[in-house]
Motif scaffolding. Structure first.
Motif, PDB file in Angstrom:
ATOM      1  N   ILE A   1       0.845  -1.208   0.000  1.00  0.00           N
ATOM      2  CA  ILE A   1       0.000   0.000   0.000  1.00  0.00           C
ATOM      3  C   ILE A   1       0.874   1.249   0.000  1.00  0.00           C
ATOM      4  CG2 ILE A   1      -1.658   1.376   1.317  1.00  0.00           C
ATOM      5  CD1 ILE A   1      -2.905  -1.257   2.251  1.00  0.00           C
ATOM      6  N   LEU A   2       1.899   1.268   0.853  1.00  0.00           N
ATOM      7  CA  LEU A   2       2.745   2.463   0.955  1.00  0.00           C
ATOM      8  C   LEU A   2       3.648   2.665  -0.257  1.00  0.00           C
ATOM      9  CD1 LEU A   2       3.565   2.499   4.756  1.00  0.00           C
ATOM     10  CD2 LEU A   2       1.989   3.982   3.499  1.00  0.00           C
ATOM     11  N   ALA A   3       3.726   1.680  -1.147  1.00  0.00           N
ATOM     12  CA  ALA A   3       4.429   1.888  -2.414  1.00  0.00           C
ATOM     13  C   ALA A   3       3.661   2.882  -3.290  1.00  0.00           C
ATOM     14  CB  ALA A   3       4.602   0.560  -3.148  1.00  0.00           C
ATOM     15  N   ASN A   4       2.374   3.023  -3.044  1.00  0.00           N
ATOM     16  CA  ASN A   4       1.545   3.977  -3.777  1.00  0.00           C
ATOM     17  C   ASN A   4       1.831   5.371  -3.216  1.00  0.00           C
ATOM     18  OD1 ASN A   4      -0.715   5.660  -4.513  1.00  0.00           O
ATOM     19  ND2 ASN A   4      -1.849   3.800  -5.010  1.00  0.00           N
ATOM     20  N   PRO A   5       2.342   6.293  -4.044  1.00  0.00           N
ATOM     21  CA  PRO A   5       2.754   7.601  -3.535  1.00  0.00           C
ATOM     22  C   PRO A   5       1.603   8.526  -3.138  1.00  0.00           C
ATOM     23  CG  PRO A   5       2.956   7.542  -5.919  1.00  0.00           C
ATOM     24  CD  PRO A   5       2.604   6.142  -5.478  1.00  0.00           C
ATOM     25  N   ASN A   6       0.368   8.104  -3.334  1.00  0.00           N
ATOM     26  CA  ASN A   6      -0.776   8.985  -3.081  1.00  0.00           C
ATOM     27  C   ASN A   6      -1.416   8.808  -1.717  1.00  0.00           C
ATOM     28  OD1 ASN A   6      -0.992  10.267  -5.826  1.00  0.00           O
ATOM     29  ND2 ASN A   6      -0.969   8.095  -6.327  1.00  0.00           N
ATOM     30  N   VAL A   7      -1.059   7.755  -0.987  1.00  0.00           N
ATOM     31  CA  VAL A   7      -1.584   7.559   0.368  1.00  0.00           C
ATOM     32  C   VAL A   7      -0.604   8.207   1.341  1.00  0.00           C
ATOM     33  CG1 VAL A   7      -0.555   5.270   0.672  1.00  0.00           C
ATOM     34  CG2 VAL A   7      -2.529   5.879   2.007  1.00  0.00           C
ATOM     35  N   ASP A   8      -1.145   9.018   2.259  1.00  0.00           N
ATOM     36  CA  ASP A   8      -0.292   9.742   3.202  1.00  0.00           C
ATOM     37  C   ASP A   8      -0.006   8.974   4.478  1.00  0.00           C
ATOM     38  OD1 ASP A   8      -0.083  11.966   1.525  1.00  0.00           O
ATOM     39  OD2 ASP A   8      -1.911  12.864   2.345  1.00  0.00           O
ATOM     40  N   ARG A   9      -0.983   8.192   4.942  1.00  0.00           N
ATOM     41  CA  ARG A   9      -0.810   7.517   6.225  1.00  0.00           C
ATOM     42  C   ARG A   9      -1.765   6.342   6.330  1.00  0.00           C
ATOM     43  NH1 ARG A   9      -0.571  10.337  12.108  1.00  0.00           N
ATOM     44  NH2 ARG A   9      -0.496   8.413  13.266  1.00  0.00           N
ATOM     45  N   LEU A  10      -1.323   5.314   7.014  1.00  0.00           N
ATOM     46  CA  LEU A  10      -2.145   4.143   7.312  1.00  0.00           C
ATOM     47  C   LEU A  10      -2.273   3.997   8.821  1.00  0.00           C
ATOM     48  CD1 LEU A  10      -0.488   1.434   5.040  1.00  0.00           C
ATOM     49  CD2 LEU A  10      -2.615   2.647   4.603  1.00  0.00           C
ATOM     50  N   SER A  11      -3.431   3.567   9.274  1.00  0.00           N
ATOM     51  CA  SER A  11      -3.639   3.204  10.678  1.00  0.00           C
ATOM     52  C   SER A  11      -4.401   1.890  10.700  1.00  0.00           C
ATOM     53  CB  SER A  11      -4.466   4.264  11.416  1.00  0.00           C
ATOM     54  OG  SER A  11      -3.808   5.494  11.442  1.00  0.00           O
ATOM     55  N   PHE A  12      -3.920   0.958  11.494  1.00  0.00           N
ATOM     56  CA  PHE A  12      -4.595  -0.328  11.665  1.00  0.00           C
ATOM     57  C   PHE A  12      -4.923  -0.479  13.140  1.00  0.00           C
ATOM     58  CE2 PHE A  12      -2.465  -0.892   7.667  1.00  0.00           C
ATOM     59  CZ  PHE A  12      -3.375  -1.623   6.923  1.00  0.00           C
ATOM     60  N   ASN A  13      -6.209  -0.489  13.446  1.00  0.00           N
ATOM     61  CA  ASN A  13      -6.689  -0.559  14.820  1.00  0.00           C
ATOM     62  C   ASN A  13      -7.200  -1.964  15.109  1.00  0.00           C
ATOM     63  OD1 ASN A  13      -6.642   2.490  15.292  1.00  0.00           O
ATOM     64  ND2 ASN A  13      -7.893   2.298  13.462  1.00  0.00           N
ATOM     65  N   LEU A  14      -6.515  -2.683  15.989  1.00  0.00           N
ATOM     66  CA  LEU A  14      -6.940  -4.015  16.388  1.00  0.00           C
ATOM     67  C   LEU A  14      -8.117  -3.860  17.354  1.00  0.00           C
ATOM     68  CD1 LEU A  14      -6.246  -7.037  16.141  1.00  0.00           C
ATOM     69  CD2 LEU A  14      -4.749  -6.735  18.122  1.00  0.00           C
ATOM     70  N   VAL A  15      -9.240  -4.493  17.034  1.00  0.00           N
ATOM     71  CA  VAL A  15     -10.436  -4.362  17.869  1.00  0.00           C
ATOM     72  C   VAL A  15     -10.260  -5.205  19.130  1.00  0.00           C
ATOM     73  CG1 VAL A  15     -12.928  -4.755  17.999  1.00  0.00           C
ATOM     74  CG2 VAL A  15     -11.907  -3.862  15.887  1.00  0.00           C
ATOM     75  N   ALA A  16     -10.336  -4.566  20.281  1.00  0.00           N
ATOM     76  CA  ALA A  16     -10.216  -5.266  21.563  1.00  0.00           C
ATOM     77  C   ALA A  16     -11.550  -5.875  21.983  1.00  0.00           C
ATOM     78  CB  ALA A  16      -9.715  -4.307  22.643  1.00  0.00           C
ATOM     79  N   ARG A  17     -12.646  -5.159  21.714  1.00  0.00           N
ATOM     80  CA  ARG A  17     -13.983  -5.656  22.071  1.00  0.00           C
ATOM     81  C   ARG A  17     -15.034  -4.706  21.509  1.00  0.00           C
ATOM     82  NH1 ARG A  17     -11.735  -3.149  26.112  1.00  0.00           N
ATOM     83  NH2 ARG A  17     -12.787  -1.495  27.230  1.00  0.00           N
TER      84      ARG A  17
END
Length: 129
Positions: free
Chosen positions: A31-47
């Motif tokens: 995904i980050l190889a694509n120069p158009n995305v500025d930031r990624l966030s991955f939120n693991l769901v706790a509950r």
């Protein structure tokens, strides 16, 4: 700024360990190889949460998600360039999410953020003092 926000589960037959290895070793770099995305966030769901802060119930029929992910873009034009870039540089099927990720929702949002330093009107607690 706009964001894509997506919620998903892991496909049956894929362990959390396998998924996490693929996510960090393959998917995030792709995904980050694509120069158009500025930031990624991955939120693991706790509950899941059963009630909102005012006590109102949250529907219990909502399935528990594995993660909620976000991708940030400067604007709608950057998101469109992101899509075009991947059409021109397709991810090989063996590296992609198909067969690993079961998407429950995937939306494009206009994002706003606030913190304690944001100029806001007084809270009800401030008014009571």
């Amino acid at each position: 700024m706009i964001k894509t926000v997506l919620g998903y589960e892991i496909e049956d037959g894929v362990s959390a360990e396998e998924y996490e290895r693929w996510l960090h070793d393959i998917h995030i770099p792709d995904i980050l190889a694509n120069p158009n995305v500025d930031r990624l966030s991955f939120n693991l769901v706790a509950r899941n949460v059963s009630h909102a802060s005012d006590g109102s119930p949250i529907p219990s029929d909502i399935k528990e998600l594995y993660r909620v992910a976000e991708m940030e873009f400067a604007d709608e034009a950057a998101y469109e360039r992101y899509l075009t870039w991947f059409r021109e540089h397709p991810v090989p099927p063996e590296r992609g999410p198909k067969g690993r990720t079961h998407f429950r929702f995937y939306v494009v949002t206009e994002s706003e953020s606030y913190d304690r330093h944001s100029p806001l009107p007084p809270s009800f607690l401030t008014l009571e003092s």
